[in-house]
Structures are given as C-alpha cells and as structure tokens.
Scaffold this motif. Sequence first.
Motif, PDB file in Angstrom:
ATOM      1  N   ALA A 138       0.803  -1.220   0.003  1.00  0.00           N
ATOM      2  CA  ALA A 138       0.098   0.050  -0.006  1.00  0.00           C
ATOM      3  C   ALA A 138       0.849   1.307   0.033  1.00  0.00           C
ATOM      4  CB  ALA A 138      -0.923   0.069   1.117  1.00  0.00           C
ATOM      5  N   MET A 139       1.877   1.222   0.677  1.00  0.00           N
ATOM      6  CA  MET A 139       2.773   2.243   0.708  1.00  0.00           C
ATOM      7  C   MET A 139       3.303   2.730  -0.787  1.00  0.00           C
ATOM      8  SD  MET A 139       3.170   3.786   3.643  1.00  0.00           S
ATOM      9  CE  MET A 139       3.000   3.115   5.775  1.00  0.00           C
ATOM     10  N   ALA A 140       3.880   1.469  -1.203  1.00  0.00           N
ATOM     11  CA  ALA A 140       4.340   1.530  -2.444  1.00  0.00           C
ATOM     12  C   ALA A 140       3.325   2.372  -3.412  1.00  0.00           C
ATOM     13  CB  ALA A 140       4.949   0.436  -3.122  1.00  0.00           C
ATOM     14  N   ARG A 141       2.253   1.762  -3.525  1.00  0.00           N
ATOM     15  CA  ARG A 141       1.047   2.311  -4.511  1.00  0.00           C
ATOM     16  C   ARG A 141       0.832   3.721  -4.288  1.00  0.00           C
ATOM     17  NH1 ARG A 141      -5.403   0.609  -4.496  1.00  0.00           N
ATOM     18  NH2 ARG A 141      -6.088   2.068  -5.964  1.00  0.00           N
ATOM     19  N   PHE A 142       0.874   4.067  -2.759  1.00  0.00           N
ATOM     20  CA  PHE A 142       0.545   5.340  -2.554  1.00  0.00           C
ATOM     21  C   PHE A 142       1.849   6.223  -3.302  1.00  0.00           C
ATOM     22  CE2 PHE A 142       0.754   9.293   0.159  1.00  0.00           C
ATOM     23  CZ  PHE A 142      -0.617   9.701   0.050  1.00  0.00           C
ATOM     24  N   ALA A 143       2.824   6.022  -2.879  1.00  0.00           N
ATOM     25  CA  ALA A 143       4.117   6.542  -3.601  1.00  0.00           C
ATOM     26  C   ALA A 143       3.992   6.758  -5.086  1.00  0.00           C
ATOM     27  CB  ALA A 143       5.133   5.897  -3.063  1.00  0.00           C
ATOM     28  N   ARG A 144       3.321   5.765  -5.735  1.00  0.00           N
ATOM     29  CA  ARG A 144       3.102   6.008  -7.117  1.00  0.00           C
ATOM     30  C   ARG A 144       2.065   6.895  -7.753  1.00  0.00           C
ATOM     31  NH1 ARG A 144       3.216   0.380  -6.734  1.00  0.00           N
ATOM     32  NH2 ARG A 144       1.086   0.288  -7.369  1.00  0.00           N
ATOM     33  N   GLU A 145       0.887   6.673  -7.051  1.00  0.00           N
ATOM     34  CA  GLU A 145      -0.214   7.287  -7.493  1.00  0.00           C
ATOM     35  C   GLU A 145      -1.175   8.110  -6.478  1.00  0.00           C
ATOM     36  OE1 GLU A 145      -3.847   3.890  -7.429  1.00  0.00           O
ATOM     37  OE2 GLU A 145      -1.858   3.260  -8.460  1.00  0.00           O
ATOM     38  N   GLY A 146      -0.660   7.979  -5.119  1.00  0.00           N
ATOM     39  CA  GLY A 146      -1.518   8.781  -4.367  1.00  0.00           C
ATOM     40  C   GLY A 146      -1.176  10.274  -4.386  1.00  0.00           C
ATOM     41  N   ALA A 147      -2.462  11.178  -4.243  1.00  0.00           N
ATOM     42  CA  ALA A 147      -2.259  12.440  -4.260  1.00  0.00           C
ATOM     43  C   ALA A 147      -2.399  12.996  -2.885  1.00  0.00           C
ATOM     44  CB  ALA A 147      -3.390  13.169  -5.186  1.00  0.00           C
ATOM     45  N   VAL A 148      -1.698  13.890  -2.223  1.00  0.00           N
ATOM     46  CA  VAL A 148      -1.784  14.413  -0.938  1.00  0.00           C
ATOM     47  C   VAL A 148      -2.319  15.686  -0.822  1.00  0.00           C
ATOM     48  CG1 VAL A 148       0.029  13.025  -0.349  1.00  0.00           C
ATOM     49  CG2 VAL A 148       0.696  15.272  -0.986  1.00  0.00           C
ATOM     50  N   ARG A 149      -2.696  16.538  -1.944  1.00  0.00           N
ATOM     51  CA  ARG A 149      -3.236  17.744  -1.918  1.00  0.00           C
ATOM     52  C   ARG A 149      -4.179  17.863  -3.110  1.00  0.00           C
ATOM     53  NH1 ARG A 149      -1.157  17.177   2.288  1.00  0.00           N
ATOM     54  NH2 ARG A 149       0.497  18.534   3.219  1.00  0.00           N
ATOM     55  N   PRO A 150      -5.127  18.740  -3.137  1.00  0.00           N
ATOM     56  CA  PRO A 150      -5.960  19.044  -4.111  1.00  0.00           C
ATOM     57  C   PRO A 150      -5.240  19.445  -5.269  1.00  0.00           C
ATOM     58  CG  PRO A 150      -6.805  19.804  -2.157  1.00  0.00           C
ATOM     59  CD  PRO A 150      -5.647  19.533  -2.017  1.00  0.00           C
ATOM     60  N   ASP A 151      -5.732  19.257  -6.677  1.00  0.00           N
ATOM     61  CA  ASP A 151      -5.071  20.074  -7.561  1.00  0.00           C
ATOM     62  C   ASP A 151      -5.448  21.697  -7.499  1.00  0.00           C
ATOM     63  OD1 ASP A 151      -7.792  20.434  -8.526  1.00  0.00           O
ATOM     64  OD2 ASP A 151      -7.791  18.897 -10.011  1.00  0.00           O
ATOM     65  N   PRO A 152      -4.840  22.333  -8.372  1.00  0.00           N
ATOM     66  CA  PRO A 152      -5.037  23.892  -8.192  1.00  0.00           C
ATOM     67  C   PRO A 152      -6.497  24.202  -8.315  1.00  0.00           C
ATOM     68  CG  PRO A 152      -3.170  23.561  -9.671  1.00  0.00           C
ATOM     69  CD  PRO A 152      -3.937  22.125  -9.502  1.00  0.00           C
ATOM     70  N   ALA A 153      -7.315  23.664  -9.222  1.00  0.00           N
ATOM     71  CA  ALA A 153      -8.897  23.941  -9.257  1.00  0.00           C
ATOM     72  C   ALA A 153      -9.375  23.518  -7.754  1.00  0.00           C
ATOM     73  CB  ALA A 153      -9.526  23.049 -10.236  1.00  0.00           C
ATOM     74  N   GLY A 154      -9.022  22.412  -7.097  1.00  0.00           N
ATOM     75  CA  GLY A 154      -9.578  22.052  -5.913  1.00  0.00           C
ATOM     76  C   GLY A 154      -9.278  23.124  -4.952  1.00  0.00           C
ATOM     77  N   LEU A 155      -8.255  23.813  -4.995  1.00  0.00           N
ATOM     78  CA  LEU A 155      -7.619  24.920  -4.067  1.00  0.00           C
ATOM     79  C   LEU A 155      -8.326  26.292  -4.438  1.00  0.00           C
ATOM     80  CD1 LEU A 155      -3.786  23.850  -3.707  1.00  0.00           C
ATOM     81  CD2 LEU A 155      -5.697  23.591  -1.922  1.00  0.00           C
ATOM     82  N   ALA A 156      -8.793  26.445  -5.186  1.00  0.00           N
ATOM     83  CA  ALA A 156      -9.414  27.690  -5.782  1.00  0.00           C
ATOM     84  C   ALA A 156     -10.496  28.279  -5.010  1.00  0.00           C
ATOM     85  CB  ALA A 156      -9.635  27.644  -7.160  1.00  0.00           C
ATOM     86  N   ASP A 157     -11.241  27.198  -4.232  1.00  0.00           N
ATOM     87  CA  ASP A 157     -12.341  27.806  -3.343  1.00  0.00           C
ATOM     88  C   ASP A 157     -12.001  28.042  -2.209  1.00  0.00           C
ATOM     89  OD1 ASP A 157     -14.272  27.799  -5.176  1.00  0.00           O
ATOM     90  OD2 ASP A 157     -14.618  25.661  -4.846  1.00  0.00           O
TER      91      ASP A 157
END
Length: 350
Positions: free
Chosen positions: A61-80
């Motif tokens: 699970a740690m390896a999968r998270f390192a490959r594909e896990g997002a820890v922050r919203p993208d710029p559109a998700g932060l715009a609000d």
Amino acid sequence: MTQQSESTTSTTTREPDEPALPSPLAPPSPPLAEPRPLAERRVWPRTFHDRLTAPLPGLKAMARFAREGAVRPDPAGLADIPRLPYAPAPLPRVDARTIAVTWAGHASWVLRIGGLTVLTDPVWSRRILGTPARITPVGVPWEELPRVDAVVISHNHYDHLDAPTLRRLPRDTPVFVPAGLARWFHRRRFTRVTELDWWEAVELDGVRFDFVPSHHWSKRSLTDTCHSLWGGWVLTDESGQRVYFAGDTGYGHWFSRIGRRYPGIDLALLPIGAYDPRWWLRDVHCDPEEAVRAAQDLGARRMAPMHWATFVLSAEPVMEPLTRVRAAWEKAGLPRENLWDMPVGASKVL
C-alpha cells in the motif's frame, strides 16, 4: 475488516463483540460503567494494536501511494479557499441548563455543557507538523475563551493533540485522554489527567464524560504506533442532554453500538473531510456520506460536520465535503435544520 475485542485490561467494562443488528433485534447494551476516580494512575498494555478495526497500510500500500497517491487537491480544488465558510462571532451566553457549541476549526470545539466550558482536541496553532498552514483562521481568539473547565482528547495525531496550544492552559486544568496518553501530559506537568479505556467514564461537576471506540489509530513518532488508544467522547449533563464528539474515525460498526449504549444523543460532532484517495483513507476517515450514515446509526437528532475547511490533509477539493454532506443529508430525508453545517467561528445553542 476484522472486528477487535473491546478490552485488553482487567479494569475495562466489557461488551460482547456481537455484530450490530437493527433494532428491535439488537441485544440490550450493558449498563453504563461506574465513573472512575479523577486523575487515577493506571498501568496499560504497551500496545493497542489489537483494537485496530483494519490493518495499517503495509509495504504494498505504501508503494502504491508513492506511485499514485495525491496528498493535496489540484489547483482547481484549492481555488475555493477564499470561499470557505468563516464567520467568527462572540460566544453565546449560556446557563447550566443550556448546551452550546462553537466551532473553532478542524476538530476543535468550545462546548458549553452543564455549566462547564470544555475544549475538544484544541488546536489553535497556525501550523502543525508536516502540514501546510491553516486555510481558515481560528474561529475563536484564545483571549476570548471563558475559563476552560476541561479538555478532551481523542488521540495523539498532531492535528488533534497540539503541544503549543495546550501550553496555554493552566497545568491544573482537568484533561481527559485515551489510555496510554497520560504520560505525555505528565511530562508537560499537567496534574489532573484522567486516562480511560473504551466504555469507561468519569464525572466532573455533574457532567459525565464517556470514552467510546472509533475506527482509527495512533502514532506520534517513529516508534510509538498504537502505544496509546484512540476514540470519541459522549458528554451527558444532569438533565440527560448528550453530545457525541467523534474525534477522528472511519465508518463502521462502532456507531450503532454507541447509539445503543447512549440513546438520545442530541448532537453528534462528526468528521467529514480528509477522505481522498478513498482506497488509502477509507478505514480511518469518514467521507461525507458515511458521516451522515453514522449520525443515523447513532440515532443522533442533529449533526455538526467538522474536520474540514481548516487544514489541507488530503486530495479532495476544499469545498467538496460541504457540498457532499448537504446532498447526503437531503437524500436521507433528514430535516434540514438538524444539519448544523456551521462556518468556522459560528455557534449553535440547544
């Protein structure tokens, strides 16, 4: 998921680990435990790993998270971020028969019950370890707080147990904490620390504090994983009014059991944020739909969402938790006035 036993010590009130059943088929709950002495010194197991509802992530699970896990919203998700609800106001006047809650942000509430002022998981710091600074200010200036009569802590993660905030308190403030966490406070010279196992309780000036299970875990350093317990709190005043503070939790069987043991919960403070990516956080953080389901399992009359709009801890857009919890509440056919979706800094009075 595997269900764990409710006790690892001989001092704990035990409940059979039966599956949750819908009423009226559900078995009656055991009677509430007698309150324990305040500031009692106790000995606990070195680890509470057996209380985990689900295993902690392994290497795959740690390896999968390192490959594909997002820890922050993208710029559109932060715009609000500028649109996040923030409306600080003076604390309401209350008496000993009135319950009032004020959301300071994240899982921090100023809870007035039975004439007491209680802080939940107080975090007044602008920044916590490993996390960007707050995206909304604290909703209640520290200097505007009345005298703090007690503090409840759900677990030891940095966004719930904040040393700089707690240093502001007098060292004789009563503090109620999970099993295994008192030593952290004793090292900081707090003198009235009471630690409890699940289903145990204490009383302070006519208000009962019950520590109840949650679907979560604990860790504060590289070597202390699950060395202290985690959970939520049910506060009951002398008239029987009840507030449930969930702390941090995933969705699961504990909610229905808490609702059976503590019927008539007037208000549930439930987390709705920090849930994406779902495969990574499902076991330890409710999403908004699960939070609404939890409120129903609890039999709570009202729900106040928390654990969102304060720190960016995961990848969902910052306004999404509010949008989804409102939709889920409406879909469940629940009265709109019973969803207390409050801005940071706002108050509600029962």
